[in-house]
Write an enzyme that holds these catalytic residues in place. Structure first.
Site, PDB file in Angstrom:
ATOM      1  N   ASN A  31      -5.640   4.402  33.756  1.00 57.79           N
ATOM      2  CA  ASN A  31      -6.224   3.784  34.943  1.00 57.79           C
ATOM      3  C   ASN A  31      -6.001   4.712  36.134  1.00 57.79           C
ATOM      4  O   ASN A  31      -4.858   5.102  36.412  1.00 57.79           O
ATOM      5  CB  ASN A  31      -5.550   2.428  35.185  1.00 57.79           C
ATOM      6  CG  ASN A  31      -6.222   1.638  36.293  1.00 57.79           C
ATOM      7  OD1 ASN A  31      -6.796   2.198  37.224  1.00 57.79           O
ATOM      8  ND2 ASN A  31      -6.139   0.322  36.194  1.00 57.79           N
ATOM      9  N   VAL A  32      -7.075   5.073  36.849  1.00 57.24           N
ATOM     10  CA  VAL A  32      -6.923   6.008  37.968  1.00 57.24           C
ATOM     11  C   VAL A  32      -6.095   5.418  39.102  1.00 57.24           C
ATOM     12  O   VAL A  32      -5.677   6.144  40.008  1.00 57.24           O
ATOM     13  CB  VAL A  32      -8.293   6.464  38.524  1.00 57.24           C
ATOM     14  CG1 VAL A  32      -9.024   7.324  37.524  1.00 57.24           C
ATOM     15  CG2 VAL A  32      -9.133   5.273  38.964  1.00 57.24           C
TER      16      VAL A  32
ATOM     17  N   SER B 154     -14.343  11.576  37.961  1.00 58.82           N
ATOM     18  CA  SER B 154     -14.647  10.159  37.750  1.00 58.82           C
ATOM     19  C   SER B 154     -15.554   9.615  38.846  1.00 58.82           C
ATOM     20  O   SER B 154     -15.581  10.106  39.974  1.00 58.82           O
ATOM     21  CB  SER B 154     -13.354   9.341  37.706  1.00 58.82           C
ATOM     22  OG  SER B 154     -12.739   9.320  38.974  1.00 58.82           O
ATOM     23  N   ALA B 155     -16.313   8.583  38.490  1.00 53.82           N
ATOM     24  CA  ALA B 155     -17.190   7.906  39.445  1.00 53.82           C
ATOM     25  C   ALA B 155     -17.329   6.457  39.013  1.00 53.82           C
ATOM     26  O   ALA B 155     -17.184   6.126  37.838  1.00 53.82           O
ATOM     27  CB  ALA B 155     -18.562   8.577  39.502  1.00 53.82           C
TER      28      ALA B 155
ATOM     29  N   LYS C 297     -17.306   9.389  49.107  1.00 57.93           N
ATOM     30  CA  LYS C 297     -17.082  10.777  48.709  1.00 57.93           C
ATOM     31  C   LYS C 297     -16.365  11.565  49.804  1.00 57.93           C
ATOM     32  O   LYS C 297     -15.496  12.399  49.521  1.00 57.93           O
ATOM     33  CB  LYS C 297     -18.418  11.445  48.359  1.00 57.93           C
ATOM     34  CG  LYS C 297     -19.075  10.885  47.108  1.00 57.93           C
ATOM     35  CD  LYS C 297     -18.158  11.018  45.903  1.00 57.93           C
ATOM     36  CE  LYS C 297     -18.788  10.490  44.628  1.00 57.93           C
ATOM     37  NZ  LYS C 297     -17.868  10.563  43.467  1.00 57.93           N
TER      38      LYS C 297
ATOM     39  N   PRO D  75     -21.523  18.764  44.690  1.00 57.03           N
ATOM     40  CA  PRO D  75     -22.875  18.883  44.143  1.00 57.03           C
ATOM     41  C   PRO D  75     -23.873  17.965  44.839  1.00 57.03           C
ATOM     42  O   PRO D  75     -23.522  16.901  45.361  1.00 57.03           O
ATOM     43  CB  PRO D  75     -22.691  18.474  42.681  1.00 57.03           C
ATOM     44  CG  PRO D  75     -21.540  17.528  42.705  1.00 57.03           C
ATOM     45  CD  PRO D  75     -20.633  17.986  43.820  1.00 57.03           C
ATOM     46  N   ALA D  76     -25.129  18.398  44.806  1.00 59.68           N
ATOM     47  CA  ALA D  76     -26.234  17.558  45.264  1.00 59.68           C
ATOM     48  C   ALA D  76     -26.480  16.464  44.227  1.00 59.68           C
ATOM     49  O   ALA D  76     -25.653  16.249  43.332  1.00 59.68           O
ATOM     50  CB  ALA D  76     -27.470  18.427  45.468  1.00 59.68           C
TER      51      ALA D  76
END
Length: 285
Positions: free
Chosen positions: A25-26, A46-47, A132, A155-156
């Site tokens: 678990n983050v 992660s996202a 972000k 990143p785009a």
């Protein structure tokens, strides 16, 4: 979770190749430390994912992402074996600012020195950009003065075969405010393979201290409304979000210009090193 179960079911989890799957678990620093133990480096990519595909990226997710980033970096610092971390941020952490210069003829360059304004993101409900930005700043704060090398990749909008479909929460959330980004020359895409390559090159370059700081990553800048309409179609979004071009607008330079020169230099230098090493070994053999 589903992907991990699928890999285990078909024997693709890498157990025979010296690679193992570990889940943590983050939000649990102790669990992260156990997962990181024995690793020399960490890629934090992660996202958040909305399983129902309905709620989208929320203000609450933005706050959680910043907390998770801080705990991941703290776990890296506290894990004896870990010395490097490559952190996935977003181009959106660079482009949203209050002080847009409306009267300049020449484009303003958006590079790694630029940060999105958190107040602007909050006021305009740009939650993904806020998350972000806050997460990357939290990572840098947590790593400052610690025995950990940190690099962030920004990143785009990430594209690639099936990528947006499998990661629709982030993809749809990225396009919040796309009308303004398109008009200002700031709407860009990055193929998932390019993004992965950027992470690998950055990680390798950290070993000889030739990589550091932030890196903007993109392949293509979306300039025409029809290109944006195609992005909408691929994501299954309702059309009409892209602004119709004003008469003569094609002759006007974009107010802003994205710059990825720093990443281009890094990747070209790493490719040259790989080329030289390959031919040196081949010649000796």
């Amino acid at each position: 979770m589903d992907k991990l179960r699928e890999m285990e079911m078909f024997g693709e989890d890498g157990r025979d190749g010296g690679v193992s799957t570990v889940m943590a678990n983050v939000m649990d620093p102790d669990g992260l430390r156990r997962a990181f133990d024995g690793c020399a480096g960490v890629f934090h990519t992660s996202a958040f994912v909305d399983p129902g595909g309905m709620s989208g990226y929320t203000k609450h997710m933005a706050a959680l992402e910043a907390q998770a980033a801080e705990r991941v970096i703290e776990a890296c610092v506290r894990t004896e074996s870990v010395r490097k971390c490559v952190f996935t941020s977003s181009l959106l952490a660079c482009v949203w600012r209050q002080d847009y210069p409306h009267d300049r003829r020449c484009p303003t360059t958006i590079d790694e020195s630029c940060w999105s304004d958190e107040s602007f993101c909050r006021d305009n409900k740009l939650w993904f950009a806020l998350g972000k930005t806050a997460a990357e700043k939290a990572a840098w704060r947590a790593a400052r003065g610690r025995d950990l090398k940190l690099v962030t990749i920004c990143p785009a909008l990430v594209t690639g075969p099936g990528f947006r479909r499998r990661n629709s929460t982030a993809s749809i959330a990225y396009l919040k405010g796309a009308r303004a980004m398109l008009a200002d020359g700031l709407l860009a895409t990055a193929n998932v393979e390019t993004v992965a390559e950027a992470h690998v090159h950055a990680y390798e370059a950290m070993g000889d201290n030739t990589a550091g700081g932030r890196y903007i990553c993109y392949d293509h800048v979306v300039k025409r409304p029809e290109e944006f309409a195609e992005l909408e179609r691929q994501l299954g979004l309702p059309g009409g979000a892209a602004p119709a071009p004003a008469h003569g607008s094609d002759d006007r330079p974009a107010r802003f210009e994205l710059c990825k020169r720093k990443l281009s230099r890094l990747m070209s230098s790493r490719r040259r090193c790989a080329y030289d090493t390959y031919y040196s070994v081949a010649f000796e053999v």
